[in-house]
Design a protein around this motif. Structure first.
Motif, PDB file in Angstrom:
ATOM      1  N   GLY A 243     -26.660 -41.745 -17.328  1.00 47.09           N
ATOM      2  CA  GLY A 243     -25.568 -41.049 -16.655  1.00 47.09           C
ATOM      3  C   GLY A 243     -24.876 -41.902 -15.619  1.00 47.09           C
ATOM      4  O   GLY A 243     -23.653 -41.805 -15.427  1.00 47.09           O
ATOM      5  N   GLU A 271     -14.237 -38.510 -23.393  1.00 46.33           N
ATOM      6  CA  GLU A 271     -15.488 -37.954 -22.868  1.00 46.33           C
ATOM      7  C   GLU A 271     -16.515 -37.585 -23.919  1.00 46.33           C
ATOM      8  O   GLU A 271     -17.716 -37.547 -23.630  1.00 46.33           O
ATOM      9  CB  GLU A 271     -15.187 -36.718 -22.013  1.00 46.33           C
ATOM     10  N   ASN A 272     -16.080 -37.305 -25.144  1.00 42.26           N
ATOM     11  CA  ASN A 272     -17.051 -36.898 -26.163  1.00 42.26           C
ATOM     12  C   ASN A 272     -17.343 -37.992 -27.192  1.00 42.26           C
ATOM     13  O   ASN A 272     -17.762 -37.724 -28.316  1.00 42.26           O
ATOM     14  CB  ASN A 272     -16.629 -35.599 -26.858  1.00 42.26           C
ATOM     15  N   SER A 274     -19.420 -41.978 -27.240  1.00 43.49           N
ATOM     16  CA  SER A 274     -20.402 -42.693 -26.422  1.00 43.49           C
ATOM     17  C   SER A 274     -20.942 -43.907 -27.150  1.00 43.49           C
ATOM     18  O   SER A 274     -20.810 -44.039 -28.374  1.00 43.49           O
ATOM     19  CB  SER A 274     -21.573 -41.762 -26.069  1.00 43.49           C
ATOM     20  N   PRO A 290     -23.056 -42.632 -22.246  1.00 42.83           N
ATOM     21  CA  PRO A 290     -21.764 -41.974 -22.052  1.00 42.83           C
ATOM     22  C   PRO A 290     -20.747 -42.907 -21.410  1.00 42.83           C
ATOM     23  O   PRO A 290     -21.108 -43.955 -20.858  1.00 42.83           O
ATOM     24  CB  PRO A 290     -22.112 -40.810 -21.109  1.00 42.83           C
ATOM     25  N   ARG A 293     -19.182 -39.782 -16.161  1.00 45.71           N
ATOM     26  CA  ARG A 293     -20.324 -39.418 -15.338  1.00 45.71           C
ATOM     27  C   ARG A 293     -21.040 -38.205 -15.936  1.00 45.71           C
ATOM     28  O   ARG A 293     -20.411 -37.206 -16.289  1.00 45.71           O
ATOM     29  CB  ARG A 293     -19.860 -39.086 -13.918  1.00 45.71           C
ATOM     30  N   THR A 294     -22.355 -38.291 -16.052  1.00 45.65           N
ATOM     31  CA  THR A 294     -23.173 -37.153 -16.506  1.00 45.65           C
ATOM     32  C   THR A 294     -24.438 -37.110 -15.652  1.00 45.65           C
ATOM     33  O   THR A 294     -24.718 -38.026 -14.871  1.00 45.65           O
ATOM     34  CB  THR A 294     -23.581 -37.272 -17.991  1.00 45.65           C
ATOM     35  N   ASN A 295     -25.224 -36.053 -15.842  1.00 44.27           N
ATOM     36  CA  ASN A 295     -26.491 -35.918 -15.127  1.00 44.27           C
ATOM     37  C   ASN A 295     -27.675 -36.446 -15.934  1.00 44.27           C
ATOM     38  O   ASN A 295     -28.821 -36.173 -15.591  1.00 44.27           O
ATOM     39  CB  ASN A 295     -26.727 -34.449 -14.761  1.00 44.27           C
ATOM     40  N   ASP A 296     -27.402 -37.177 -16.992  1.00 38.72           N
ATOM     41  CA  ASP A 296     -28.467 -37.679 -17.857  1.00 38.72           C
ATOM     42  C   ASP A 296     -29.297 -38.725 -17.096  1.00 38.72           C
ATOM     43  O   ASP A 296     -28.793 -39.798 -16.737  1.00 38.72           O
ATOM     44  CB  ASP A 296     -27.869 -38.301 -19.116  1.00 38.72           C
TER      45      ASP A 296
END
Length: 423
Positions: A243, A271-272, A274, A290, A293-296
């Protein structure tokens, strides 16, 4: 092609009678000529020049097998980058260096197979970048690239060859387009084309892509995406969180804008889409990298390798399925489903034999002699045995770009195996 493989030798010509004579006796005799002035009787001995071999070079178009250019089987290392921050110690760690030596000597030759595939990729793509011009058909461009890959990698069933269909996605189409039979699309001078090439050696895949644009108005778009990919490569490493890599990519990507047709367009990360980990005979592994920004909190791990790819768009920054499908792949672990259609069973056997779990396209089925296979292919898709990958479109009228590199997380440092002089 023949001239590229020819070795020439230079050296003294043979004697007239076809035998080699030693001139040293003549020289010694001349040295003893009575009455000759001092220093004149002796003739300086001429040393024979060793025969020189002309170094082999890649042909144009690329058709020389890589084993002929690297007969010792040692292929060039990619660009080496040190790990960041907490992993900087790995460069000098005796333990890490030991692990790296062990990895270099593994029975499967993982590193050498990846580098082998990477060098094929470099040689073919660099030729393609010089060759491709507006006015060419998509089919011609695909054939040029794929014929080059097959020749240079010395295609050998599932041991070495093309890893997936060559992507030639245009403009608002970001990915998963390659021409089907009968395609009539011609590359235009206002088009933005993503060129996505995959090569594998013994199932070790190198996945790398670049974008071509002939209208300089879109140079900032290409610059944004290339910089974003380089950011993703730089931020990647052992224990790096996926992330956080996405956040760094997005920050770089979205600092650019494009001026075209009198309007200003901010560049957006798609965004979709990766990047992804790569596994043996599996282009898309379980980990996704990704570009937003993500919470991964998933971490990259030592010994893994990844395709770091980024897509930028002047449109909405999100893609949907659109257009005629060309890309397919047998599911990596297919379900055990009874097939009642004889044609579907036969087609599945063909897919397993020729492609295994590697992606393929309809042109590849045509090439190996399959015909009237669409009904059977669609049946395999419906049964969940084969997956279809339609083209991915952003908003019509928008432009998209892609750059991608394959990186290897070695114990001491990371290796950008697909890096070349071109990008």
């Amino acid at each position: 092609m023949g001239d590229a493989l020819k070795e020439t030798e230079t050296g003294p010509p043979p004697s007239v009678d076809g035998e080699d004579h030693d001139d040293s006796e003549k020289e010694d005799a001349a040295a003893d000529v009575p009455g000759a002035p001092a220093g004149e009787g002796k003739k300086k001995k001429k040393k024979r020049k060793p025969a020189k071999k002309k170094k082999l070079a890649q042909s144009d178009p690329p058709r020389v097998g890589l084993s002929k250019l690297f007969p010792d089987g040692n292929y060039p290392e990619g660009e080496l980058q040190e790990y960041k921050d907490d992993n900087a110690w790995r460069t000098t760690s005796e333990e890490a260096r030991y692990l790296e030596r062990m990895a270099m000597e593994d029975e499967e030759q993982t590193y050498e197979n990846i580098r082998h595939a990477a060098e094929v990729h470099r040689q073919v793509r660099q030729a393609a970048r010089k060759h491709i011009r507006p006015g060419m058909s998509m089919t011609h461009i695909a054939d040029y690239i794929e014929d080059g890959v097959r020749a240079v990698v010395e295609e050998n069933g599932l041991q070495a060859g093309i890893a997936f269909p060559t992507g030639l996605s245009l403009n608002h189409c970001a990915a998963h387009y390659t021409p089907n039979a009968g395609d009539t699309i011609i590359l235009g001078d206002k088009d933005v084309m993503k060129v996505d090439i995959g090569v594998h050696v013994k199932g070790r895949i190198v996945d790398s892509a670049f974008t071509l644009a002939f209208d300089h108005a879109y140079d900032p778009l290409l610059e944004a995406v290339r910089a974003a990919t380089d950011t993703g490569v730089r931020e990647s490493g052992i224990d790096a969180r996926l992330g956080e890599i996405g956040a760094a990519i997005q920050e770089t990507m979205e600092s650019y804008e494009v001026e075209a047709d009198g309007k200003i367009y901010p560049v957006k990360s798609i965004e979709n889409l990766s990047g992804h980990s790569i596994e043996l005979y599996r282009t898309h592994g379980p980990k996704s990298v990704p570009m937003v920004r993500t919470n991964d909190q998933t971490k990259m791990e030592e010994g893994e390798y990844f395709a770091i790819e980024t897509f930028g768009s002047t449109g909405r920054g999100r893609v949907v399925d659109g257009g005629e499908c060309s890309h397919y792949a047998r599911v990596f672990d297919p379900p055990r489903v009874p097939l009642r259609l004889t044609s579907a069973k036969a087609l599945l056997n063909t897919i397993n034999k020729n492609f295994g779990s590697l992606p393929f396209c309809r042109r590849y089925l045509d090439r190996i002699g399959e015909s009237k296979y669409l009904f059977a292919l669609n049946h395999l898709v419906a049964q969940g045995i084969v997956r279809d990958y339609p083209p991915l479109w952003d908003a019509r009228g928008s432009m998209t770009a892609q750059f991608e590199h394959t990186i290897l997380l070695r114990p001491t440092r990371k290796e950008v195996v697909s890096r070349g002089d071109d990008f």
